[in-house]
Scaffold this motif. Structure first.
Motif, PDB file in Angstrom:
ATOM      1  N   GLY B 122      59.168  62.092  53.868  1.00  0.00           N
ATOM      2  CA  GLY B 122      59.092  61.282  52.650  1.00  0.00           C
ATOM      3  C   GLY B 122      60.454  61.101  51.986  1.00  0.00           C
ATOM      4  O   GLY B 122      60.704  60.104  51.321  1.00  0.00           O
ATOM      5  N   ILE B 123      61.335  62.092  52.178  1.00  0.00           N
ATOM      6  CA  ILE B 123      62.683  62.022  51.598  1.00  0.00           C
ATOM      7  C   ILE B 123      63.437  60.840  52.219  1.00  0.00           C
ATOM      8  O   ILE B 123      64.126  60.084  51.528  1.00  0.00           O
ATOM      9  CB  ILE B 123      63.452  63.335  51.864  1.00  0.00           C
ATOM     10  CG1 ILE B 123      62.765  64.508  51.162  1.00  0.00           C
ATOM     11  CG2 ILE B 123      64.909  63.212  51.450  1.00  0.00           C
ATOM     12  CD1 ILE B 123      62.864  64.488  49.667  1.00  0.00           C
ATOM     13  N   GLU B 125      62.050  58.213  53.683  1.00  0.00           N
ATOM     14  CA  GLU B 125      61.386  56.979  53.260  1.00  0.00           C
ATOM     15  C   GLU B 125      61.808  56.594  51.841  1.00  0.00           C
ATOM     16  O   GLU B 125      62.132  55.433  51.568  1.00  0.00           O
ATOM     17  CB  GLU B 125      59.864  57.154  53.332  1.00  0.00           C
ATOM     18  CG  GLU B 125      59.142  55.841  53.188  1.00  0.00           C
ATOM     19  CD  GLU B 125      57.636  55.964  53.283  1.00  0.00           C
ATOM     20  OE1 GLU B 125      57.086  56.945  52.741  1.00  0.00           O
ATOM     21  OE2 GLU B 125      57.007  55.067  53.863  1.00  0.00           O
ATOM     22  N   ALA B 126      61.838  57.588  50.944  1.00  0.00           N
ATOM     23  CA  ALA B 126      62.228  57.301  49.560  1.00  0.00           C
ATOM     24  C   ALA B 126      63.669  56.798  49.504  1.00  0.00           C
ATOM     25  O   ALA B 126      63.978  55.858  48.771  1.00  0.00           O
ATOM     26  CB  ALA B 126      62.061  58.550  48.696  1.00  0.00           C
ATOM     27  N   SER B 127      64.553  57.413  50.292  1.00  0.00           N
ATOM     28  CA  SER B 127      65.954  56.988  50.293  1.00  0.00           C
ATOM     29  C   SER B 127      66.083  55.560  50.811  1.00  0.00           C
ATOM     30  O   SER B 127      66.839  54.755  50.262  1.00  0.00           O
ATOM     31  CB  SER B 127      66.798  57.926  51.163  1.00  0.00           C
ATOM     32  OG  SER B 127      66.661  59.257  50.719  1.00  0.00           O
ATOM     33  N   ASP B 140      73.820  62.283  51.590  1.00  0.00           N
ATOM     34  CA  ASP B 140      73.370  62.552  50.226  1.00  0.00           C
ATOM     35  C   ASP B 140      71.931  63.059  50.138  1.00  0.00           C
ATOM     36  O   ASP B 140      71.508  63.547  49.095  1.00  0.00           O
ATOM     37  CB  ASP B 140      73.494  61.278  49.370  1.00  0.00           C
ATOM     38  CG  ASP B 140      74.948  60.888  49.150  1.00  0.00           C
ATOM     39  OD1 ASP B 140      75.774  61.804  49.024  1.00  0.00           O
ATOM     40  OD2 ASP B 140      75.237  59.681  49.116  1.00  0.00           O
ATOM     41  N   ALA B 141      71.159  62.899  51.213  1.00  0.00           N
ATOM     42  CA  ALA B 141      69.765  63.328  51.130  1.00  0.00           C
ATOM     43  C   ALA B 141      69.414  64.389  52.177  1.00  0.00           C
ATOM     44  O   ALA B 141      69.009  65.503  51.833  1.00  0.00           O
ATOM     45  CB  ALA B 141      68.840  62.121  51.260  1.00  0.00           C
ATOM     46  N   PRO B 144      71.860  67.805  52.162  1.00  0.00           N
ATOM     47  CA  PRO B 144      71.583  68.694  51.023  1.00  0.00           C
ATOM     48  C   PRO B 144      70.180  69.319  51.101  1.00  0.00           C
ATOM     49  O   PRO B 144      70.013  70.496  50.787  1.00  0.00           O
ATOM     50  CB  PRO B 144      71.683  67.765  49.808  1.00  0.00           C
ATOM     51  CG  PRO B 144      72.539  66.642  50.253  1.00  0.00           C
ATOM     52  CD  PRO B 144      72.269  66.471  51.718  1.00  0.00           C
ATOM     53  N   GLU B 145      69.189  68.539  51.553  1.00  0.00           N
ATOM     54  CA  GLU B 145      67.835  69.085  51.632  1.00  0.00           C
ATOM     55  C   GLU B 145      67.731  70.157  52.714  1.00  0.00           C
ATOM     56  O   GLU B 145      66.937  71.088  52.603  1.00  0.00           O
ATOM     57  CB  GLU B 145      66.829  67.964  51.926  1.00  0.00           C
ATOM     58  CG  GLU B 145      66.544  67.055  50.752  1.00  0.00           C
ATOM     59  CD  GLU B 145      65.927  67.787  49.570  1.00  0.00           C
ATOM     60  OE1 GLU B 145      64.749  68.139  49.648  1.00  0.00           O
ATOM     61  OE2 GLU B 145      66.639  68.009  48.566  1.00  0.00           O
ATOM     62  N   ARG B 220      65.874  75.689  46.290  1.00  0.00           N
ATOM     63  CA  ARG B 220      65.365  75.372  44.945  1.00  0.00           C
ATOM     64  C   ARG B 220      63.853  75.281  44.955  1.00  0.00           C
ATOM     65  O   ARG B 220      63.271  74.610  44.127  1.00  0.00           O
ATOM     66  CB  ARG B 220      65.936  74.044  44.470  1.00  0.00           C
ATOM     67  CG  ARG B 220      67.381  73.822  44.809  1.00  0.00           C
ATOM     68  CD  ARG B 220      68.269  74.678  43.942  1.00  0.00           C
ATOM     69  NE  ARG B 220      69.657  74.234  44.050  1.00  0.00           N
ATOM     70  CZ  ARG B 220      70.682  74.923  43.554  1.00  0.00           C
ATOM     71  NH1 ARG B 220      70.456  76.052  42.918  1.00  0.00           N
ATOM     72  NH2 ARG B 220      71.900  74.476  43.679  1.00  0.00           N
ATOM     73  N   LYS B 221      63.246  75.902  45.983  1.00  0.00           N
ATOM     74  CA  LYS B 221      61.788  75.753  46.067  1.00  0.00           C
ATOM     75  C   LYS B 221      61.071  76.935  45.449  1.00  0.00           C
ATOM     76  O   LYS B 221      61.633  77.988  45.333  1.00  0.00           O
ATOM     77  CB  LYS B 221      61.367  75.572  47.519  1.00  0.00           C
ATOM     78  CG  LYS B 221      61.859  74.224  48.023  1.00  0.00           C
ATOM     79  CD  LYS B 221      61.213  73.827  49.332  1.00  0.00           C
ATOM     80  CE  LYS B 221      61.722  72.439  49.708  1.00  0.00           C
ATOM     81  NZ  LYS B 221      61.291  71.970  50.968  1.00  0.00           N
TER      82      LYS B 221
END
Lengths: 347, 221
Positions: B122-123, B125-127, B140-141, B144-145, B220-221
């Motif tokens: 989904g990350i 797709e959102a990007s 950038d996505a 980092p994730e 950060r989860k």
């Protein structure tokens, strides 16, 4: 504003063509909230993704504001996508970035390097969705409703003309769903944003949408104004969605009807007529008795409506029905008369 | 005490420790430098990904698997001509680094590929919906994730490299593992063996706890 012309999508799986969306025509007008409802696999998610070409159509065209989206090259498509915000069922926020960084991301993607400018825009967006206090938190520290607000703020960052909502409230509890829908309605009104949302809940359609298309088996089976479709569903799929929303079991209802005599009518009131004391007056004037079998008074978006299922017994039933028909009421006969004695015996 | 550690020469131990750290640092740096892009490439060209390329992915896969299936000790010897070509020598710390990098890079690249696959689709797709370029999506996505997973991959790779350096003695690279084999094992100097093994254990412990802390810090989860 948005126009699908025979747009469709077929997947090729193991040498066989599986149609996800049959060639479909659809028009969404500027500034409206358009709902697509369907069960999973109905093709609504594919249709939504054709609009910003997250799915490539295998046929037909998608035209937005006179621009043929299907003909855009990669650079043109990216520029177009900045004019189309999107929010998701599972929010799709970056867990490694703060709320403010998430909201500013579309601006960075757009090549904006003005940090102070981005910060100002992010602040305004945070205020817009009521999350001023959470700018430096990470998504994991937020509730579902707050995450979706971040998603909405992020989708609005590049000042899009269109907002696509992919089951935006399906992962939220009922109260939070109400708040998020309210926020979408506010945005639609204040920013004049065109919203296309997909859902499997008729209640979502009823609360915010102006028009609706019902999908089943990869095609649109019924569409129109929410009021018309919701109160007078024609297609079987639509009826099922409406009954689900009202938590009515059709078989149970028929069983209930067997216990009463007289003629069974369904009356639908819309707008101010909802509050008129019609039933009592007609009963007094025609000498009929009535019993209420089912009823609901609610709103479709901002318009009040009422729907009553009643049985008319005794008196001048024909006159009563005529009087009701003359009023601002939509009338359907669900069952003809059963003789008094028979009905009474069951009752 | 002196009796107990009769064969232990502090200078030699210190030199060996330094060699191990040099080999580890040098090879880890280049492993990450080469392995990270390779891992990203494996991910992007993989099945059902953004730049699915069956041919390229298949080729890279075979190459990576071939290097991974080769025992490191053989790689070390097979690579000697190549090592001479780029470092000018096949001996010492410098001679050990190219084979160490060649041995660890495919391993690390696979770990990076796996870490990237763990990122929610989904990350991406959102990007894409935000109008990001593929480059922006990766930098950038995705990266980092995947950062906690990549840090864990670096930790595992570093520890694997520590055990590889023990074999680098074959090309005269020195280091703690080499000391343990030459003196501790071959000359029956058990005290040298024990001291070097303890030092290696401490090194692995330190690497693991640094890695774990960084993973926690960036999760950060």
């Amino acid at each position: 504003m948005i126009e699908l012309q025979q747009a469709g999508k077929t997947y090729r799986v193991d040498g066989r063509d599986i149609p996800a969306l049959l060639p479909t025509d659809l028009r969404v007008e500027r500034g409206e909230i358009f709902g697509l409802i369907g069960h999973s696999g109905a093709g609504k998610s594919t249709l939504l993704r054709l609009i910003n070409r997250l799915e490539e159509p295998t046929g037909g065209r998608v035209v937005v504001d006179g621009e043929d989206v299907t003909a855009l090259d990669a650079i043109g498509l990216r520029a177009f996508r900045r004019q189309v915000g999107m929010i998701f069922q599972h929010f799709n926020l970056l867990s490694s970035k703060t709320v403010a960084e998430n909201i500013g991301l579309p601006l960075r993607f757009a090549g904006n390097t003005d940090k102070a400018g981005i910060a100002r825009r992010v602040d305004a967006l945070l205020a817009r969705v009521g999350l001023e206090a959470h700018a430096s938190k990470y998504p994991a520290q937020l509730s579902g409703g707050q995450k979706q607000r971040v998603g909405i703020a992020r989708a609005l960052a590049t000042e899009p003309k269109i907002l696509l909502c992919d089951e935006a409230t399906s992962a939220l509890d009922p109260q939070t769903t109400g708040q998020v829908l309210q926020l979408l309605a506010d945005i639609n009104r204040e920013l004049g944003l065109t919203i296309v949302l997909i859902t499997h809940e008729m209640d979502v359609i009823r609360r915010v949408c102006d028009r609706v298309a019902v999908m089943d088996g990869g095609t649109i089976v019924e569409q129109g104004n929410v009021g018309d479709v919701f109160l007078h569903p024609r297609h079987a799929t639509t009826r099922r969605f409406v009954l689900e929303a009202e938590q009515v079991d059709e078989n149970e209802q028929l069983e209930d009807f067997a216990h009463v005599g007289g003629r069974i009518l369904r009356l639908t009131f819309r707008g101010e007529a909802t509050y008129a004391p019609l039933l009592g007056r007609v009963a007094r004037e025609t000498g009929v008795d009535y019993s209420i079998l089912a009823g609901r008074i609610d709103h479709i978006k901002d318009t009040p409506y009422g729907q009553l299922t009643i049985a008319l017994i005794g008196g001048d039933i024909e006159a009563a029905q005529r009087r009701l028909g003359e009023a601002e009421v939509h009338l359907e006969v669900l069952r003809g008369e059963v003789s008094h004695g028979e009905g009474g015996a069951h009752g | 005490m002196g009796e107990l550690l009769a064969n232990v020469d502090p200078v030699e131990i210190w030199q060996a420790t330094l060699d191990t750290l040099l080999m580890l640092g040098g090879s880890l740096l280049f492993t990450v430098l080469f392995g990270l892009p390779l891992g990203v490439l494996l991910f992007l060209t993989g099945p059902r990904q953004m730049f699915e390329r069956r041919g390229l992915y298949g080729l890279l896969s075979v190459l990576v698997n071939a290097l991974r299936s080769l025992p490191f000790i053989i790689l070390l010897i097979v690579m000697i001509p190549f090592t001479v070509l780029i470092t000018g020598t096949s001996l010492g710390v410098a001679g050990a680094i190219p084979p160490l990098v060649a041995g660890a890079t495919p391993f690390f690249a696979r770990l990076v590929e796996t870490a990237l696959r763990e990122v929610d689709r989904g990350i991406i797709e959102a990007s894409q919906a935000m109008g990001a370029t593929p480059r922006q999506i990766v930098i950038d996505a995705l990266l980092p994730e995947a950062r906690p997973g990549i840090i864990a991959a670096i930790t595992i790779t570093a520890i694997t490299l520590v055990s590889y350096t023990a074999m680098a003695g074959v090309v005269g690279a020195g280091g703690l593992g080499d000391l343990a084999i030459r003196f501790g094992y071959q000359r029956f100097q058990t005290d040298v063996m024990v001291v070097t093994v303890i030092l290696l254990l401490v090194l692995v412990q330190i690497l693991q706890s640094i890695g774990d802390r960084l993973v926690v810090h960036f999760s950060r989860k």
